[in-house]
Design a protein around this motif. Structure first.
Motif, PDB file in Angstrom:
ATOM      1  N   THR A 298       0.645  37.671  26.453  1.00  0.00           N
ATOM      2  CA  THR A 298       1.335  36.831  25.469  1.00  0.00           C
ATOM      3  C   THR A 298       2.674  36.329  26.011  1.00  0.00           C
ATOM      4  OG1 THR A 298       0.375  38.257  23.794  1.00  0.00           O
ATOM      5  CG2 THR A 298       2.160  36.838  23.067  1.00  0.00           C
ATOM      6  N   ASP A 299       2.984  35.071  25.716  1.00  0.00           N
ATOM      7  CA  ASP A 299       4.291  34.508  26.023  1.00  0.00           C
ATOM      8  C   ASP A 299       5.266  35.024  24.938  1.00  0.00           C
ATOM      9  OD1 ASP A 299       6.303  32.801  26.762  1.00  0.00           O
ATOM     10  OD2 ASP A 299       5.493  31.109  25.623  1.00  0.00           O
ATOM     11  N   LEU A 300       6.380  35.638  25.373  1.00  0.00           N
ATOM     12  CA  LEU A 300       7.275  36.316  24.420  1.00  0.00           C
ATOM     13  C   LEU A 300       8.679  35.756  24.431  1.00  0.00           C
ATOM     14  CD1 LEU A 300       6.750  40.098  25.175  1.00  0.00           C
ATOM     15  CD2 LEU A 300       6.068  38.830  23.178  1.00  0.00           C
ATOM     16  N   ASP A 301       9.298  35.684  23.282  1.00  0.00           N
ATOM     17  CA  ASP A 301      10.716  35.329  23.212  1.00  0.00           C
ATOM     18  C   ASP A 301      11.388  36.181  22.154  1.00  0.00           C
ATOM     19  OD1 ASP A 301      11.774  33.425  24.924  1.00  0.00           O
ATOM     20  OD2 ASP A 301      10.653  31.817  23.942  1.00  0.00           O
ATOM     21  N   ILE A 302      12.633  36.557  22.425  1.00  0.00           N
ATOM     22  CA  ILE A 302      13.419  37.247  21.398  1.00  0.00           C
ATOM     23  C   ILE A 302      14.638  36.386  21.126  1.00  0.00           C
ATOM     24  CG2 ILE A 302      14.763  39.298  20.813  1.00  0.00           C
ATOM     25  CD1 ILE A 302      13.013  40.862  22.799  1.00  0.00           C
ATOM     26  N   ILE A 303      14.858  36.053  19.861  1.00  0.00           N
ATOM     27  CA  ILE A 303      16.062  35.296  19.496  1.00  0.00           C
ATOM     28  C   ILE A 303      16.948  36.229  18.671  1.00  0.00           C
ATOM     29  CG2 ILE A 303      16.957  33.260  18.289  1.00  0.00           C
ATOM     30  CD1 ILE A 303      14.264  31.895  18.674  1.00  0.00           C
ATOM     31  N   THR A 304      18.133  36.539  19.211  1.00  0.00           N
ATOM     32  CA  THR A 304      19.068  37.397  18.464  1.00  0.00           C
ATOM     33  C   THR A 304      19.959  36.484  17.631  1.00  0.00           C
ATOM     34  OG1 THR A 304      19.027  38.920  20.321  1.00  0.00           O
ATOM     35  CG2 THR A 304      20.732  39.297  18.673  1.00  0.00           C
TER      36      THR A 304
ATOM     37  N   LEU B 180       7.602  49.538  26.011  1.00  0.00           N
ATOM     38  CA  LEU B 180       6.629  50.633  25.855  1.00  0.00           C
ATOM     39  C   LEU B 180       5.223  50.069  25.705  1.00  0.00           C
ATOM     40  CD1 LEU B 180       8.386  52.949  23.210  1.00  0.00           C
ATOM     41  CD2 LEU B 180       7.778  53.572  25.542  1.00  0.00           C
ATOM     42  N   THR B 181       5.113  48.988  24.922  1.00  0.00           N
ATOM     43  CA  THR B 181       3.787  48.419  24.643  1.00  0.00           C
ATOM     44  C   THR B 181       3.216  47.756  25.884  1.00  0.00           C
ATOM     45  OG1 THR B 181       4.572  48.001  22.399  1.00  0.00           O
ATOM     46  CG2 THR B 181       2.526  46.930  23.029  1.00  0.00           C
ATOM     47  N   THR B 182       4.056  46.989  26.586  1.00  0.00           N
ATOM     48  CA  THR B 182       3.524  46.261  27.742  1.00  0.00           C
ATOM     49  C   THR B 182       3.251  47.214  28.918  1.00  0.00           C
ATOM     50  OG1 THR B 182       5.783  45.619  28.297  1.00  0.00           O
ATOM     51  CG2 THR B 182       4.456  43.982  27.174  1.00  0.00           C
ATOM     52  N   ALA B 183       3.886  48.411  28.892  1.00  0.00           N
ATOM     53  CA  ALA B 183       3.579  49.393  29.944  1.00  0.00           C
ATOM     54  C   ALA B 183       2.195  50.008  29.709  1.00  0.00           C
ATOM     55  CB  ALA B 183       4.643  50.487  29.966  1.00  0.00           C
TER      56      ALA B 183
ATOM     57  N   MET C 136       3.841  55.563  20.446  1.00  0.00           N
ATOM     58  CA  MET C 136       4.613  55.579  19.184  1.00  0.00           C
ATOM     59  C   MET C 136       5.869  54.712  19.351  1.00  0.00           C
ATOM     60  SD  MET C 136       4.733  57.548  16.258  1.00  0.00           S
ATOM     61  CE  MET C 136       5.939  57.863  15.020  1.00  0.00           C
ATOM     62  N   LEU C 137       6.055  53.757  18.461  1.00  0.00           N
ATOM     63  CA  LEU C 137       7.210  52.862  18.566  1.00  0.00           C
ATOM     64  C   LEU C 137       8.469  53.547  18.036  1.00  0.00           C
ATOM     65  CD1 LEU C 137       5.675  49.466  17.386  1.00  0.00           C
ATOM     66  CD2 LEU C 137       5.877  50.354  19.705  1.00  0.00           C
ATOM     67  N   LYS C 138       9.611  53.141  18.599  1.00  0.00           N
ATOM     68  CA  LYS C 138      10.892  53.696  18.130  1.00  0.00           C
ATOM     69  C   LYS C 138      11.324  53.013  16.834  1.00  0.00           C
ATOM     70  CE  LYS C 138      12.555  55.042  22.578  1.00  0.00           C
ATOM     71  NZ  LYS C 138      13.621  55.042  23.538  1.00  0.00           N
ATOM     72  N   GLN C 139      12.105  53.749  16.047  1.00  0.00           N
ATOM     73  CA  GLN C 139      12.584  53.213  14.767  1.00  0.00           C
ATOM     74  C   GLN C 139      14.095  52.959  14.854  1.00  0.00           C
ATOM     75  OE1 GLN C 139      10.857  55.028  11.394  1.00  0.00           O
ATOM     76  NE2 GLN C 139       8.851  54.902  12.321  1.00  0.00           N
ATOM     77  N   PHE C 140      14.671  52.417  13.779  1.00  0.00           N
ATOM     78  CA  PHE C 140      16.117  52.166  13.766  1.00  0.00           C
ATOM     79  C   PHE C 140      16.875  53.467  14.014  1.00  0.00           C
ATOM     80  CE2 PHE C 140      14.440  48.926  10.803  1.00  0.00           C
ATOM     81  CZ  PHE C 140      14.958  47.786  11.389  1.00  0.00           C
ATOM     82  N   ASP C 141      17.942  53.434  14.849  1.00  0.00           N
ATOM     83  CA  ASP C 141      18.775  54.621  15.051  1.00  0.00           C
ATOM     84  C   ASP C 141      19.526  54.970  13.772  1.00  0.00           C
ATOM     85  OD1 ASP C 141      18.087  55.127  17.629  1.00  0.00           O
ATOM     86  OD2 ASP C 141      19.672  53.854  18.481  1.00  0.00           O
ATOM     87  N   SER C 142      20.242  53.982  13.252  1.00  0.00           N
ATOM     88  CA  SER C 142      20.917  54.198  11.968  1.00  0.00           C
ATOM     89  C   SER C 142      20.798  52.914  11.154  1.00  0.00           C
ATOM     90  CB  SER C 142      22.377  54.598  12.163  1.00  0.00           C
ATOM     91  OG  SER C 142      22.940  53.837  13.203  1.00  0.00           O
TER      92      SER C 142
END
Ligand code: SAH
Length: 198
Positions: free
Chosen positions: A90-96, A81-84, A1-7
Motif C-alpha cells: 500500500t502507498d502510505l501517507d501520514i499527515i500531522t 510493526l505491521t509492515t515488519a 499487538m498494536l500500541k495504544q495511546f501513552d497518555s
C-alpha cells in the motif's frame, strides 16, 4: 499487538477502537468491494488501527490524518510493526494536522474511514468530521454514539448519503482518562456504512 495511546488526551477524546470492533466493518466493507485496491483516508487516525486494518486488506493507498504529534509517533510505530510482519504494498501517507486545516487534501478518496471524537468534550466535533467526510468521498465508514443516531442520519440524508449497513456495539472506554470513575465504561456506539445516492 498494536500500541495504544501513552497518555490519552481528554480534550481530543482519544480512545482506541478495539480490534474486533474495527475488524467487523472493515471485513464486511471489503466484502462489498469497498477496501481492497481502494484509496482511503483515516480521519483522526489516533494510533492507527482503522487505517492499518485497511493496509492488511490490500488497500491501494491509505492516508492517516491526526493532529496530535504524540499519537502520530505511536501510529508510526504501529505501521512499522505491521509492515515488519506482513508484506504490504500500500502507498502510505501520514499527515500531522488538524483535519480542518485548509488545503491539506488535494485528492478525493474511494473511502473515508473514521472513528472521530464523539463530540462529548469537543462539542460538534463529530458532525464537523462528518461534514468533511461528505466532501472527500462518496463512501464513508464512521462510528458515533448511538444516542446521536437521528442527527447523524438526518445530516447524512441532507448530503444525499444513505445508510448502507449499520452495526451497534457496546464500546468499552477504559479508565484511561481522568474523570472516568468506572474501570471500563460501556457506551453504545453505532458504526455506519454510508453511500452517496447517484
Ligand atoms: N481513529 C482512532 C482514534 C479515535 S480517537 C481509533 O479508532 O482508534 C479520535 C482521534 O481524533 C484522536 O486521536 C484525536 O487526537 C483525533 N482528533 C481529534 N480532533 C481532531 C482534529 N480536529 N483533527 C485531527 N485529529 C483530531
Amino acid at each position: 499487538m498494536l500500541k495504544q495511546f501513552d497518555s490519552p488526551k481528554v480534550h481530543l477524546e482519544q480512545y482506541v477502537t478495539e480490534g474486533d470492533l474495527a475488524a467487523t466493518p472493515i471485513w464486511e466493507a471489503n466484502n462489498f468491494d469497498w477496501i481492497s485496491g481502494k484509496t482511503i483516508v483515516d480521519l483522526g487516525a489516533g494510533t492507527g488501527i482503522l487505517g492499518i486494518g485497511c493496509l492488511l486488506m490490500g488497500a491501494k493507498r491509505v492516508v492517516f490524518v491526526e493532529k496530535d504529534p504524540d499519537a502520530v509517533k505511536i501510529l508510526e510505530q504501529n505501521i512499522e510493526l505491521t509492515t515488519a510482519d506482513y508484506e504490504i504494498s500500500t502507498d502510505l501517507d501520514i499527515i500531522t494536522s488538524d483535519i480542518h486545516k485548509p488545503g491539506i487534501f488535494e485528492e478525493k478518496f474511494d473511502l473515508v474511514l473514521m472513528n472521530p471524537p464523539f463530540g462529548t468534550r469537543d462539542c460538534g466535533a463529530d458532525l464537523a468530521f462528518l461534514e468533511l467526510a461528505f466532501k472527500l468521498s462518496d463512501r464513508i465508514i464512521t462510528f458515533h454514539k448511538t444516542s446521536t443516531e437521528k442527527k447523524i442520519e438526518e445530516t447524512a440524508k441532507k448530503h444525499s448519503f444513505i445508510p448502507f449497513r449499520t452495526w451497534k456495539f457496546k464500546f468499552p472506554l477504559k479508565n484511561t482518562m481522568e474523570g472516568h470513575k468506572k474501570k471500563i465504561e460501556l457506551i453504545d456506539v453505532t458504526c455506519w456504512l454510508l453511500e452517496k445516492k447517484q
